[in-house]
Design an enzyme around this catalytic site. Structure first.
Site, mmCIF file in Angstrom:
data_model
loop_
_atom_site.group_PDB
_atom_site.id
_atom_site.type_symbol
_atom_site.label_atom_id
_atom_site.label_comp_id
_atom_site.label_asym_id
_atom_site.label_seq_id
_atom_site.Cartn_x
_atom_site.Cartn_y
_atom_site.Cartn_z
ATOM 1 N N ARG A 80 7.004 13.632 -10.015
ATOM 2 C CA ARG A 80 5.882 14.532 -9.748
ATOM 3 C C ARG A 80 4.658 14.129 -10.565
ATOM 4 O O ARG A 80 3.535 14.026 -10.036
ATOM 5 C CB ARG A 80 6.284 15.981 -10.103
ATOM 6 C CG ARG A 80 5.274 17.041 -9.674
ATOM 7 C CD ARG A 80 5.311 18.273 -10.569
ATOM 8 N NE ARG A 80 4.936 17.948 -11.939
ATOM 9 C CZ ARG A 80 3.691 17.696 -12.345
ATOM 10 N NH1 ARG A 80 2.675 17.734 -11.491
ATOM 11 N NH2 ARG A 80 3.436 17.375 -13.612
ATOM 12 N N LYS A 104 1.459 -1.358 10.986
ATOM 13 C CA LYS A 104 1.561 -1.784 9.585
ATOM 14 C C LYS A 104 2.477 -3.008 9.498
ATOM 15 O O LYS A 104 3.686 -2.872 9.287
ATOM 16 C CB LYS A 104 2.085 -0.629 8.720
ATOM 17 C CG LYS A 104 2.301 -1.005 7.260
ATOM 18 C CD LYS A 104 2.518 0.201 6.375
ATOM 19 C CE LYS A 104 2.857 -0.224 4.961
ATOM 20 N NZ LYS A 104 2.761 0.864 3.991
ATOM 21 N N LYS A 136 5.256 7.559 8.942
ATOM 22 C CA LYS A 136 5.565 6.126 8.850
ATOM 23 C C LYS A 136 7.046 5.879 9.096
ATOM 24 O O LYS A 136 7.880 6.663 8.631
ATOM 25 C CB LYS A 136 5.203 5.606 7.463
ATOM 26 C CG LYS A 136 5.501 4.123 7.283
ATOM 27 C CD LYS A 136 5.427 3.689 5.828
ATOM 28 C CE LYS A 136 6.817 3.453 5.276
ATOM 29 N NZ LYS A 136 6.813 2.819 3.951
ATOM 30 N N GLU A 152 5.724 0.340 11.510
ATOM 31 C CA GLU A 152 5.829 -0.685 10.470
ATOM 32 C C GLU A 152 7.005 -1.630 10.690
ATOM 33 O O GLU A 152 8.123 -1.356 10.253
ATOM 34 C CB GLU A 152 5.958 -0.037 9.078
ATOM 35 C CG GLU A 152 6.047 -1.093 7.968
ATOM 36 C CD GLU A 152 6.202 -0.531 6.563
ATOM 37 O OE1 GLU A 152 6.333 0.697 6.414
ATOM 38 O OE2 GLU A 152 6.198 -1.328 5.619
#
Ligand code: 13P
Length: 340
Positions: free
Chosen positions: A48, A220, A137, A178
């Site tokens: 985090r 990508k 993605k 990708e």
């Protein structure tokens, strides 16, 4: 807003001249590997803190238009209590989410792999949207050897990428497709070209079959580059061959191509992108979606210590700025030292 106009406005926010994406979506095992290099244990609080550091870098939105997050990060807050996707959005950075569930060996194809995660994807996307994600993605991975990847791996991964992209678009989420041809190995740049061409050709064939709207997705890919254990090609050669393979396989309707860095050094990744953007008349916006090439210098500066946050953010901003210059074909190696 209709789904199509929502997808269009997300694409418009992500694809802007001189801006690229920050890939900060390392899975649990991958972020642990990165933290190990600085002697930091990978626990939820360190993860985090690291992603908070990245997203709270003042001015980052000048160079970065989107950030790819991991599921855990989507639900985390900054030290000031702002949800991290909201912190990104407040900088003008569109939050996105990695949605594949990683790769497994492809049955009947020793050495080849297939990415999983299609089951229940539509439901997961609905949840991610509520948490602020506007794009997604999915990464397919292709290992190079004299005989790999085989036809089955090329076709099966293309079909999974296209199914994922279609599901995303139906949910109003812009898919980043990708297909990563790995740099690992001792193959020549010619072999990398050959595999990348076959992979991209099959990916766009599958995208067409699945009725994916090319205007509402980003590609990508990796660059066409010799294996990491082989002799290096020149920057100009990598740029020329990468653009040539894209011209042969990627329709001009695709608005943006955002490269992964894939183990190149930060400086190499910037120089290659710059050289491509100096070539005339490209139909797509050529930009970056770097993980390691943006994060390595700030990670080494941070070392898990609050006292190093400012210097780490400065290192991130420097790489973001130099890659922004590379998107415009205006990067010069002297900027690495002069403007440090
Ligand atoms: P690298 O730039 O470190 O290759 O990471 C980009 C990425 O998102 C790989 O999936």
């Amino acid at each position: 807003m209709s789904t199509a106009s929502e997808l269009q406005s997300t694409v418009d926010a992500m694809v802007q001249p001189g801006k690229g994406l920050l890939a900060a979506d390392e899975s649990g095992p991958t972020i642990a590997k990165r933290f190990k290099t600085i002697g930091v244990e990978s626990n939820e609080e360190y993860r985090r803190a690291w992603r908070d550091l990245l997203l709270s870098t003042s001015g980052l939105g000048e160079y970065i238009s989107g950030v790819i997050l991991y599921e855990e990060t989507l639900g985390q807050c900054s030290s000031k209590g702002t949800p991290l996707p909201e912190l990104a959005a407040s900088q003008g950075i569109v939050p996105g989410i990695k949605v594949d569930l990683g790769k497994i060996p492809l049955a009947h194809a020793p050495g080849d792999e297939i990415t999983q995660g299609l089951d229940g994807l539509a439901q997961r996307l609905a949840g991610y949207r509520k948490q602020g994600a506007r794009f997604a993605k999915w990464r397919a991975v292709y290992n190079i050897s004299p005989t790999r990847p085989g036809r089955l791996a090329i076709e099966a991964n293309a079909d999974a990428l296209a199914s994922y992209a279609a599901i995303c678009q139906e949910a109003g989420i812009v898919p980043i497709v990708e297909p990563e041809v790995l740099m690992d190995g001792d193959h020549t740049i010619a072999r990398s070209f050959e595999v990348t061409e076959a992979v991209l050709h099959e990916v766009f064939h599958a995208l067409h079959r699945h009725a994916v709207v090319l205007e509402h997705m980003l590609l990508k890919p990796g660059m066409v580059i010799a294996g990491s254990n082989a002799g290096k090609a020149s920057v100009e050669d990598v740029a020329r061959q990468t653009v040539q393979v894209l011209k042969r396989t990627v329709p001009a309707a695709v608005p943006g191509v955002v490269f992964l860095s894939g183990g190149q050094t930060p400086e190499q990744a910037t120089a290659h992108l710059d050289a491509m953007n100096r070539l005339a008349a490209l139909p797509w916006n050529l930009s970056f979606s770097y993980g390691r090439a943006l994060q390595e210098p700030p990670l080494q500066a941070w070392k898990g210590l609050a006292a190093n946050v400012a210097v780490a953010q400065k290192a991130l901003l420097k790489r973001a700025r130099l890659n922004s210059e590379a998107c415009l074909g205006r990067y010069e190696t002297r900027m690495e030292v002069d403007e440090g």
